[in-house]
Write a protein that holds these residues in place. Structure first.
Motif, short mmCIF file in Angstrom:
data_model
loop_
_atom_site.label_atom_id
_atom_site.label_comp_id
_atom_site.label_asym_id
_atom_site.label_seq_id
_atom_site.Cartn_x
_atom_site.Cartn_y
_atom_site.Cartn_z
N THR A 488 0.85 -1.19 0.00
CA THR A 488 0.00 0.00 0.00
C THR A 488 0.88 1.24 0.00
O THR A 488 2.08 1.18 0.33
N ASP A 489 0.29 2.36 -0.37
CA ASP A 489 0.98 3.65 -0.30
C ASP A 489 0.87 4.12 1.16
O ASP A 489 -0.07 4.80 1.54
N THR A 490 1.83 3.72 1.97
CA THR A 490 1.73 3.96 3.41
C THR A 490 1.82 5.45 3.75
O THR A 490 1.22 5.90 4.72
N ASP A 491 2.57 6.22 2.96
CA ASP A 491 2.63 7.67 3.21
C ASP A 491 1.25 8.28 3.01
O ASP A 491 0.79 9.10 3.83
N ALA A 492 0.58 7.88 1.93
CA ALA A 492 -0.76 8.41 1.67
C ALA A 492 -1.75 7.92 2.73
O ALA A 492 -2.65 8.67 3.14
N LEU A 493 -1.57 6.67 3.20
CA LEU A 493 -2.45 6.13 4.22
C LEU A 493 -2.27 6.88 5.54
O LEU A 493 -3.26 7.21 6.22
N CYS A 494 -1.03 7.18 5.90
CA CYS A 494 -0.77 7.96 7.11
C CYS A 494 -1.41 9.34 7.01
O CYS A 494 -2.02 9.83 7.97
N GLU A 495 -1.26 9.96 5.86
CA GLU A 495 -1.84 11.30 5.66
C GLU A 495 -3.36 11.26 5.76
O GLU A 495 -3.97 12.14 6.37
N LEU A 496 -3.97 10.21 5.19
CA LEU A 496 -5.42 10.07 5.24
C LEU A 496 -5.90 9.90 6.68
O LEU A 496 -6.86 10.55 7.11
N ILE A 497 -5.22 9.03 7.45
CA ILE A 497 -5.62 8.79 8.84
C ILE A 497 -5.51 10.06 9.66
O ILE A 497 -6.39 10.37 10.48
N ALA A 498 -4.46 10.83 9.44
CA ALA A 498 -4.21 12.04 10.23
C ALA A 498 -5.10 13.20 9.80
O ALA A 498 -5.56 13.99 10.63
N ALA A 499 -5.34 13.33 8.48
CA ALA A 499 -6.04 14.51 7.96
C ALA A 499 -7.56 14.37 7.99
O ALA A 499 -8.28 15.36 7.98
N GLY A 500 -8.07 13.15 8.00
CA GLY A 500 -9.50 12.95 7.99
C GLY A 500 -10.05 12.93 6.57
O GLY A 500 -9.30 12.87 5.60
N PRO A 501 -11.39 13.00 6.44
CA PRO A 501 -12.00 12.90 5.11
C PRO A 501 -11.51 13.99 4.18
O PRO A 501 -11.31 15.14 4.60
N PRO A 502 -11.30 13.67 2.90
CA PRO A 502 -10.93 14.70 1.93
C PRO A 502 -12.07 15.69 1.76
O PRO A 502 -13.23 15.35 1.98
N PRO A 503 -11.76 16.91 1.38
CA PRO A 503 -12.82 17.93 1.28
C PRO A 503 -13.74 17.68 0.09
O PRO A 503 -13.40 17.97 -1.05
N GLY A 504 -14.91 17.11 0.39
CA GLY A 504 -16.03 17.00 -0.55
C GLY A 504 -15.70 16.51 -1.94
O GLY A 504 -15.89 17.25 -2.90
N LEU A 505 -15.20 15.29 -2.05
CA LEU A 505 -14.93 14.76 -3.39
C LEU A 505 -16.24 14.63 -4.16
O LEU A 505 -17.16 13.93 -3.74
N PRO A 506 -16.38 15.30 -5.32
CA PRO A 506 -17.61 15.16 -6.10
C PRO A 506 -17.66 13.81 -6.80
O PRO A 506 -16.63 13.27 -7.20
#
Length: 513
Positions: A488-506
């Motif tokens: 997995t892209d662990t850097d992206a996974l860490c960022e996702l866990i820390a940052a929370g939901p992305p802003p309103g993906l259409p």
């Protein structure tokens, strides 16, 4: 790192439980204080915490992956099916009633048995979210597991485990799809498309599970999926055997013909020991036999015909949520007579929990089946009476000269009338019975038991002197973490866990109204 994540799936058995465990162990190895969480679980495979609370065994396994003590906070609602229409509801580790799905949510029509949960869905969601927030306050990261599919639109109004908890907790959602089943791109797209816009905004991306082959051949599809949905794929996990640890739902899995070979392959002694497990209805805690399968030279298979037990050195009758129903099933299938014949021939039989109860002289049940007094198989000098209060305990003791630890989950109260003491049950000749789940995970006791089984069966099998079930489980959990780390892209996974939901993906699917 602080944050949270909900691991959802396109289907049941997509791999949510093992992915959640893998992420927990991966984070724990990085020094993150992490806890697992599943708001509502439907499973007959459960566990008892140190303070006597009953939770799903998958969450206990995930807690071990996270290197934390399991608690009722990690699985506040557990549903234990008792048939096609009713389940026992376990709330915060304690049973509160036997209810229909409508009764569970306090809907008109009421439960078929018991009383509806007070306050219905709103009260349950408050409990679930309260437990989640308590875990978040005491841990850096909480990795939540969904149930079934988040796109079961008929259940969205009453959802307290998928998008309902994700929305309440503002959790980013990672959707897992099982590519081994086929149709994974349609599953990812369709799952996202069926969600309400507010729920869609929480879906951060996808994780492909159980892939076989060259990942480069999959990449064009992943690029197209991102174009169609606006969401990335965080990884592609390869298919690996032996990772289905602590399955949740025995009702969903066809166990007939399953063989769990020992990982070491060759027997330690001169012979293989063959174990057959009766696949009784409403089978519970079938993972009790995993410790037997971990022994080199031991094979374990699930059976539903008497001829399949003929060459078995040991037949195990496992736990069940329907002791009386299991008795009748054994009689219909001809397995009851096969068990009686084995006992008469001095060939080994082991009954665990419900399996122990039905090996006795009789069962008085006005609680589980309400069948009254039913004659048992008569293989052990035991009579069982079902009590309204459920026994939930973590006993320890000594048997066959070895220390044993286990856990108890049962309504049946056994009156042992004779035989030799065996844990909380008894032994008569070649037939053994106990309420203790998990006892075979005690290495010294398991080896001593298998030596006696081999002697009774006339086998030259000798257990390996150094098999550690706990160490094998730790190896499995580390293998799960390795999959997450490597694929997995662990850097992206860490960022996702820390940052929370992305802003309103259409996301507006083509042709949507």
């Amino acid at each position: 790192m602080r944050g949270g994540l909900l691991v959802a799936g396109t289907t049941s058995d997509a791999g949510k439980s093992v992915v959640t465990a893998g992420i927990c162990r991966w984070l724990a190895r990085r020094g993150v204080k992490v806890a697992p969480f599943k708001g509502q679980n439907m499973s007959l495979n459960s566990f008892v915490t140190r303070d006597g609370a009953e939770i799903g065994r998958a969450q206990a396994m995930q807690a071990q992956a996270a290197r934390v003590e399991p608690s009722a906070l990690m699985n506040p609602v557990l549903l234990k099916p008792g048939g096609d229409r009713t389940s026992q509801v376990v709330l915060m580790g304690r049973p509160v009633g036997e209810m229909s799905a409508r009764g569970f949510f306090g809907a008109p029509g009421g439960p078929e048995a018991g009383q509806p949960v007070p306050g219905g869905r709103e009260a349950l969601l408050d409990t679930v979210v309260g437990c989640l927030e308590e875990l978040r306050a005491t841990h850096d990261v909480v990795v939540c597991e969904g149930a079934g599919s988040p796109a079961e639109i008929n259940l969205r109004r009453t959802d307290i485990v998928n998008m309902g908890v994700a929305r309440a907790g503002r959790l980013p959602v990672l959707v897992v799809g099982d590519i081994d089943r086929g149709g994974v791109f349609a599953s990812f797209f369709g799952t996202t498309a069926l969600l309400a816009p507010e729920d869609q905004s929480l879906v951060a991306g996808y994780l492909v599970n159980k892939f076989r082959g060259d990942v480069s051949l999959l990449e064009p599809g992943l690029d197209m999926l991102r174009t169609l949905t606006g969401r990335p794929t965080y990884g592609v996990l390869p298919f690996q055997h032996g990772l289905g640890i602590d399955e949740e739902d025995g009702l969903r899995v066809s166990l007939r013909g399953t063989v769990r070979e020992s990982p070491a392959g060759e027997p330690h002694g001169t012979e293989v020991l063959r174990i057959a497990v009766c696949a009784v209805p409403l089978m519970s805690n079938f993972t009790d036999v995993d410790a037997l399968a971990a022994e080199p030279g031991v094979t374990v298979r699930f059976v539903d015909r008497p001829e399949e037990t003929a060459d078995a050195d040991l037949v195990v009758v496992p736990g069940t949520r329907g002791t009386v129903a299991a008795l009748r099933w054994l009689e219909r299938r001809g397995l009851a007579e096969a068990l009686r014949r084995r006992a008469a021939e001095g060939r080994p039989v082991l009954g665990i929990c419900g399996g122990f109860q039905l090996l006795g002289e009789g069962v008085e049940d006005e609680v589980e089946s309400r069948a009254g007094t039913v004659e048992g198989l008569g293989l052990l000098p035991v009579r069982v009476r079902f009590a309204v209060e459920k026994t939930l305990a973590r006993p320890s003791g000594t048997a066959l000269g070895e220390r044993v630890d286990g856990y108890e989950i049962h309504h049946g109260v056994a009156d042992v009338l004779g035989g030799e003491p065996f844990l909380d049950g008894c032994r008569r000749g070649s037939v053994w019975g106990t309420h203790w789940h998990g006892s075979l995970e005690s290495d010294g006791f398991r080896r001593a038991f298998l030596r006696q089984v081999a002697a009774q069966a006339g086998r030259g099998f000798v257990p390996a002197p150094d098999t550690s079930f706990a160490a094998l489980r730790e190896e499995q959990l580390d293998r799960l973490a390795d999959l997450i780390e490597r694929h997995t892209d662990t850097d992206a996974l860490c960022e996702l866990i820390a940052a929370g939901p992305p802003p309103g993906l259409p996301f507006v699917p083509p042709g949507a109204p």
